[in-house]
Design an enzyme around this catalytic site. Sequence first.
Site, short mmCIF file in Angstrom:
data_model
loop_
_atom_site.label_atom_id
_atom_site.label_comp_id
_atom_site.label_asym_id
_atom_site.label_seq_id
_atom_site.Cartn_x
_atom_site.Cartn_y
_atom_site.Cartn_z
N ALA A 253 29.22 76.92 2.02
CA ALA A 253 29.60 76.51 0.66
C ALA A 253 28.75 75.31 0.30
O ALA A 253 28.78 74.29 1.00
CB ALA A 253 31.08 76.16 0.60
N HIS A 254 27.96 75.45 -0.75
CA HIS A 254 27.11 74.33 -1.16
C HIS A 254 26.90 74.26 -2.67
O HIS A 254 26.24 73.36 -3.17
CB HIS A 254 25.74 74.42 -0.49
CG HIS A 254 24.86 75.49 -1.09
ND1 HIS A 254 25.01 76.83 -0.81
CD2 HIS A 254 23.83 75.42 -1.97
CE1 HIS A 254 24.11 77.52 -1.48
NE2 HIS A 254 23.39 76.70 -2.21
N ARG A 255 27.42 75.25 -3.42
CA ARG A 255 27.14 75.29 -4.86
C ARG A 255 27.74 74.08 -5.56
O ARG A 255 28.86 73.66 -5.26
CB ARG A 255 27.75 76.55 -5.50
CG ARG A 255 27.14 77.86 -5.08
CD ARG A 255 26.50 78.58 -6.25
NE ARG A 255 25.10 78.23 -6.33
CZ ARG A 255 24.15 78.73 -5.55
NH1 ARG A 255 24.44 79.61 -4.62
NH2 ARG A 255 22.91 78.35 -5.70
#
Length: 374
Positions: free
Chosen positions: A207-209
């Site tokens: 998860a990096h958005r």
Amino acid sequence: MTVDRVAIALGTRPEIIKMAPVIRECKRRGLNCDLIHTGQHYSDNLDQVFFDQLELPEPDYHLGVGSDSHGQQTAAMIAGIEKILLETEPDALLVQGDTNSVLAGAIAASKLDVELGHVEAGLRSFDSEMPEETNRILTDHAADYLFAPTAESKEYLLDEGIDSDQIHVVGNTVVDAVHQNRSLAAEKSDVLSALDLTAGQYVLLTAHRVENVDSPERFGNLLCGVRNTARLLDAEVIYPIHPRAENKLEEFDVTVPDSVRLVEPQDYLDFLKLQDNAELILTDSGGVQEEACVLQVPCVTLRDNTERPETIEVGANMLVGTDPESISDGAITMKTRSGAWSNPFGDGDSAEQIFDILYGAPQTGLLGTAKGDS
Ligand code: UD1
Ligand code: UDP
């Protein structure tokens, strides 16, 4: 052999991985290939490790722009790429994907007498809040050659009035990358023993958005849903954490559940092996949605939309957003999927097709050389 000259611009982890097959194909054909690295990603584990492992040539030019606001970063990249294009006078510049590096390349090339080829054209999330959506649309409309991965992405481009002659459905180079590295990963990577994991008994998370990790509430909800999933599946969650997400965890003081193990960003072979052996993948990454689909591992996407609808249509992926209950419900649903879906992203020969199109038939090819001439 011709002295044809192609420039390739890239700047981030997914571009290095998905451009690797294109760079290899360019070299295989003996073309002059100027590799331009913008420096958008610079940490060793987001950058150099992929050059080393994928045996890519060092960039001919490195702009070293680093991190900054979108405007400052993109402006520095445009100026840097323009200077190189003026100096080297390539026939074409190839860019891949939807990052600021891609937009910068598109703007620089479109202002000069340099044809622009966009690899992975026509993806649309229809979410104008995403910086990537702006980058994709602007790049597609600046491009001379639009290499769309699927018929669906071609349709989006036609709907926006782009000329059909400019659009070529070639699959996605991510399939080339997976085919070139999957068995190597199975053979060479010792990541499962290094992390003390058993195949099929862990969940992989990325998860990096911006829309997820830059909001404490969304990031917290996401982790809560992941914790519930771990509990329901009785599985540990491995989370190779992107620096943006790591910075935000510190800034927001969000608690990471005990069932989620943070690890460093992984190199490509280790990450492929982690994906290939996961019982389930939870992600907000574009590339990971595609790779999970190709590897036949069920995927749950922690977003409200996706520019990869094909993965959902074939049954490989499910969109759940960041509501905790939706995440665990989605995980349970996807766990029961068989993994026998078809791969919508082509046969792994996208890079070859791209060069066939650029240098193919004399009437339509960029440089007018017959296929196989060079
Ligand atoms: C960028 C792309 C995103 C892509 C992602 C791939 C844009 C707008 N976003 O997001 O589409 O999915 O790359 O991973 O182009 N940082 C480091 N080391 C690095 C690079 C960044 O520590 O090598 C940290 C910095 O604190 C930086 C933050 O990560 O401010 C974000 O980096 P940035 O390149 O702006 O965006 P990404 O989130 O990586
Ligand atoms: N990836 C990797 N190591 C990791 C996480 C991801 O090698 O620890 C690879 C993954 O296999 C995929 C790509 O990085 O090919 C996806 O990049 P990312 O999620 O950063 O960006 P996005 O695809 O969302 O733009």
